[in-house]
Design an enzyme around this catalytic site. Structure first.
Site, mmCIF file in Angstrom:
data_model
loop_
_atom_site.group_PDB
_atom_site.id
_atom_site.type_symbol
_atom_site.label_atom_id
_atom_site.label_comp_id
_atom_site.label_asym_id
_atom_site.label_seq_id
_atom_site.Cartn_x
_atom_site.Cartn_y
_atom_site.Cartn_z
ATOM 1 N N GLY A 133 0.778 -1.278 0.031
ATOM 2 C CA GLY A 133 -0.057 -0.149 0.244
ATOM 3 C C GLY A 133 0.762 1.237 0.076
ATOM 4 O O GLY A 133 1.816 1.388 0.636
ATOM 5 N N ARG A 145 0.512 -4.626 -5.429
ATOM 6 C CA ARG A 145 0.785 -5.844 -4.926
ATOM 7 C C ARG A 145 0.830 -7.012 -5.832
ATOM 8 O O ARG A 145 0.155 -6.938 -7.075
ATOM 9 C CB ARG A 145 -0.511 -6.196 -3.932
ATOM 10 C CG ARG A 145 -0.628 -5.203 -3.005
ATOM 11 C CD ARG A 145 -1.937 -5.490 -1.793
ATOM 12 N NE ARG A 145 -2.358 -4.168 -1.191
ATOM 13 C CZ ARG A 145 -2.018 -3.671 -0.070
ATOM 14 N NH1 ARG A 145 -0.964 -4.133 0.447
ATOM 15 N NH2 ARG A 145 -2.377 -2.643 0.428
ATOM 16 N N ASP A 163 5.136 -5.025 5.804
ATOM 17 C CA ASP A 163 5.683 -6.444 6.401
ATOM 18 C C ASP A 163 5.768 -7.148 5.277
ATOM 19 O O ASP A 163 6.627 -8.158 5.016
ATOM 20 C CB ASP A 163 5.004 -6.826 7.562
ATOM 21 C CG ASP A 163 3.438 -7.067 7.342
ATOM 22 O OD1 ASP A 163 2.814 -6.300 6.431
ATOM 23 O OD2 ASP A 163 2.787 -7.974 7.939
ATOM 24 N N THR A 188 4.328 2.150 5.910
ATOM 25 C CA THR A 188 3.075 1.438 5.792
ATOM 26 C C THR A 188 2.108 2.546 6.808
ATOM 27 O O THR A 188 2.796 2.774 8.226
ATOM 28 C CB THR A 188 2.848 0.081 6.341
ATOM 29 O OG1 THR A 188 1.345 -0.124 6.641
ATOM 30 C CG2 THR A 188 3.711 -0.244 7.582
ATOM 31 N N ASP A 237 -0.052 1.490 8.672
ATOM 32 C CA ASP A 237 -0.564 0.696 9.649
ATOM 33 C C ASP A 237 0.261 0.615 10.997
ATOM 34 O O ASP A 237 -0.315 -0.024 12.062
ATOM 35 C CB ASP A 237 -0.794 -0.885 9.266
ATOM 36 C CG ASP A 237 -1.822 -0.722 7.899
ATOM 37 O OD1 ASP A 237 -2.376 0.052 7.692
ATOM 38 O OD2 ASP A 237 -1.440 -1.812 7.117
ATOM 39 N N ASP A 272 2.489 -1.568 11.786
ATOM 40 C CA ASP A 272 2.216 -2.917 12.324
ATOM 41 C C ASP A 272 3.361 -3.877 12.129
ATOM 42 O O ASP A 272 3.192 -5.024 12.273
ATOM 43 C CB ASP A 272 0.898 -3.563 11.767
ATOM 44 C CG ASP A 272 1.208 -3.505 10.113
ATOM 45 O OD1 ASP A 272 2.034 -3.101 9.539
ATOM 46 O OD2 ASP A 272 0.475 -4.136 9.328
ATOM 47 N N ARG A 329 -5.592 -2.194 8.172
ATOM 48 C CA ARG A 329 -5.497 -3.782 7.612
ATOM 49 C C ARG A 329 -6.107 -4.762 9.063
ATOM 50 O O ARG A 329 -7.292 -4.198 9.639
ATOM 51 C CB ARG A 329 -4.797 -4.207 6.992
ATOM 52 C CG ARG A 329 -4.220 -3.734 5.579
ATOM 53 C CD ARG A 329 -3.241 -4.151 4.896
ATOM 54 N NE ARG A 329 -3.582 -5.054 3.809
ATOM 55 C CZ ARG A 329 -2.573 -6.055 3.202
ATOM 56 N NH1 ARG A 329 -1.449 -5.722 3.513
ATOM 57 N NH2 ARG A 329 -3.067 -6.780 2.523
ATOM 58 N N ARG A 346 -5.087 7.758 2.879
ATOM 59 C CA ARG A 346 -3.647 7.321 2.404
ATOM 60 C C ARG A 346 -3.024 8.535 1.567
ATOM 61 O O ARG A 346 -1.622 8.499 1.583
ATOM 62 C CB ARG A 346 -3.700 6.295 1.314
ATOM 63 C CG ARG A 346 -3.880 4.913 1.948
ATOM 64 C CD ARG A 346 -3.475 3.823 1.026
ATOM 65 N NE ARG A 346 -3.747 2.521 1.119
ATOM 66 C CZ ARG A 346 -2.914 1.867 2.083
ATOM 67 N NH1 ARG A 346 -1.848 2.359 2.557
ATOM 68 N NH2 ARG A 346 -3.433 0.539 2.238
HETATM 69 P P1 ATP Z 1 0.826 -2.396 3.752
HETATM 70 O O1 ATP Z 1 1.212 -2.673 5.011
HETATM 71 O O2 ATP Z 1 0.678 -1.047 3.509
HETATM 72 O O3 ATP Z 1 -0.223 -3.225 3.219
HETATM 73 P P2 ATP Z 1 2.751 -4.363 2.495
HETATM 74 O O4 ATP Z 1 4.210 -4.219 2.099
HETATM 75 O O5 ATP Z 1 2.432 -5.246 3.830
HETATM 76 O O6 ATP Z 1 2.165 -2.843 2.904
HETATM 77 P P3 ATP Z 1 1.414 -6.581 1.007
HETATM 78 O O7 ATP Z 1 0.209 -6.547 0.185
HETATM 79 O O8 ATP Z 1 1.341 -7.465 2.396
HETATM 80 O O9 ATP Z 1 1.839 -4.960 1.576
HETATM 81 O O10 ATP Z 1 2.846 -7.033 0.330
HETATM 82 C C1 ATP Z 1 3.132 -6.274 -0.758
HETATM 83 C C2 ATP Z 1 3.876 -7.244 -1.597
HETATM 84 O O11 ATP Z 1 5.088 -7.747 -1.029
HETATM 85 C C3 ATP Z 1 3.003 -8.438 -2.089
HETATM 86 O O12 ATP Z 1 2.128 -8.059 -2.868
HETATM 87 C C4 ATP Z 1 4.169 -9.434 -2.620
HETATM 88 O O13 ATP Z 1 4.390 -9.188 -3.786
HETATM 89 C C5 ATP Z 1 5.232 -9.328 -1.522
HETATM 90 N N1 ATP Z 1 5.220 -10.144 -0.387
HETATM 91 C C6 ATP Z 1 4.229 -10.403 0.545
HETATM 92 N N2 ATP Z 1 4.189 -11.486 1.148
HETATM 93 C C7 ATP Z 1 5.371 -12.130 0.669
HETATM 94 C C8 ATP Z 1 5.918 -13.333 0.987
HETATM 95 N N3 ATP Z 1 5.519 -13.830 2.192
HETATM 96 N N4 ATP Z 1 7.145 -13.606 0.256
HETATM 97 C C9 ATP Z 1 7.535 -12.955 -0.732
HETATM 98 N N5 ATP Z 1 6.828 -11.888 -1.187
HETATM 99 C C10 ATP Z 1 5.703 -11.298 -0.376
#
Ligand code: ATP
Length: 324
Positions: free
Chosen positions: A16, A77, A108, A130, A132, A134, A176, A257
């Site tokens: 995000g 994502r 994360d 993020t 969040d 978190d 989230r 956001r």
């Molecule tokens: P936000 O907290 O704002 O949602 P985020 O980085 O946690 O940000 P996610 O959608 O959870 O957002 O992850 C972003 C991208 O990171 C995913 O679309 C994917 O490409 C990659 N990703 C997430 N989890 C994994 C994983 N377990 N292994 C490898 N890549 C991952």
């Protein structure tokens, strides 16, 4: 004498979007420029790696973005990155592009992607961003402060009209599966009830609380609901049905956001961007920049990716104590 090879780094934003990501990109590119490192912007997160959507960016390309919300590199994502095959392909592409390091700015999930790449021999530097807040590895994530300010501003406006009409307002904020953003929004918005996914409360006890507060002389009510709890409209309808008072739900959604990052977000983003590139210069391998005990430090990416940050029961209890 042969000219020394210039290091090349890739930078991407993932997950995000969070206000302050642009300030982090600017800091990465400018610090790299200072140390004679070439920067390559990878568009739309991990998606851009697979699509080869990569472009060299220089110090001038990041002019005038420190105060802009969103991310000039765009974000996404990316499902492909979640598979072992995808991760191997991404690492292969990074090798083909001869990128010496990748700076990954995200939450994360993005960190888990960074960890997977590091296990395949890619030198990653991860920056937590993020709204969040978190992530257990760090006391701060870029974007949180702006999101709280934006929500608090909306809540205060809703309070005004809620108070004039003696209404019950239900405001749903993002976050989230984490209640941290909701708790902070509730605290600074003066909410009398904060509903978070970590601590489920049934509708009847929320209604009971509203009734109790009315009996104590309150003419209006404000309930903050975390995204992970959801169902704000349903809750408002139920309050209206049972208590016969006007109740309205407002879902802030993506409104939260956007916007100019606060000075606090720009400050963290700038220092984290600098620290990540300085780490590369100092030959650090596969680290995350985290903010701990008032300092920005480097932590092994493996350690930085382990746990989700728990909500703070102390702050949650405070929302209850201050409710009346
Ligand atoms: P936000 O907290 O704002 O949602 P985020 O980085 O946690 O940000 P996610 O959608 O959870 O957002 O992850 C972003 C991208 O990171 C995913 O679309 C994917 O490409 C990659 N990703 C997430 N989890 C994994 C994983 N377990 N292994 C490898 N890549 C991952």
């Amino acid at each position: 004498m042969a000219e020394q090879k210039k290091l090349k780094l890739g930078v991407l934003t993932s997950g995000g979007d969070a206000p302050g990501m642009n300030a982090a990109i600017r800091s990465v590119v400018r610090t790299a420029h200072h140390y004679g490192i070439r920067s390559y912007g990878i568009k739309t997160g991990y998606e851009g790696l697979f699509a080869g959507d990569i472009e060299e960016i220089d110090h001038a390309d990041v002019s005038g973005i420190i105060h802009r919300g969103g991310t000039i590199l765009r974000t996404a994502r990316c499902a492909q990155m979640m598979t072992e095959e995808g991760q191997k392909k991404a690492a292969e592409i990074i090798k083909i592009l001869r990128l010496d390091a990748i700076v990954i700015i995200g939450g994360d999930g993005s960190f888990r992607g960074a960890l997977a790449l590091s296990k395949l021999g890619v030198n990653v530097m991860a920056i937590p961003a993020t709204i969040d807040l978190d992530m257990d590895c760090t006391d701060y994530t870029i974007g949180f402060d702006t999101a709280v300010n934006t929500a608090a501003d909306a809540i205060i406006r809703i309070r005004d009209t809620s108070s004039s009409h003696e209404r019950c307002s239900v405001v749903e904020v993002m976050g989230r599966n984490s209640g941290r953003l909701a708790i902070m929004c509730g605290l600074v918005g003066g909410a009398e009830e904060v509903l978070i996914p970590e601590n489920p409360v049934d509708t009847s006890s929320v209604i009971e609380q509203v009734l109790h507060n009315r009996s104590q002389g309150k003419h209006h009510n404000l309930i903050v609901v975390a995204e992970g709890v959801g169902n704000s409209n349903k809750l408002a309808k139920e309050i209206e049905r049972v208590l016969g008072i006007e109740a309205r739900a407002t879902v802030l959604g993506h409104f939260q956001r956007g916007g100019t990052p606060t000075a606090r977000d720009r400050m963290h983003a700038t220092i984290m961007g600098y620290t990540a590139v300085k780490g590369i210069v100092d030959d650090e391998k596969s680290k995350a920049v985290v903010y701990r005990h008032g300092k920005h430090v480097l932590l092994d990416i493996e350690e930085a990716t382990t746990a989700k940050k728990e909500y703070s029961p102390r702050l949650y209890d405070m929302t209850k104590i201050l409710a009346i």
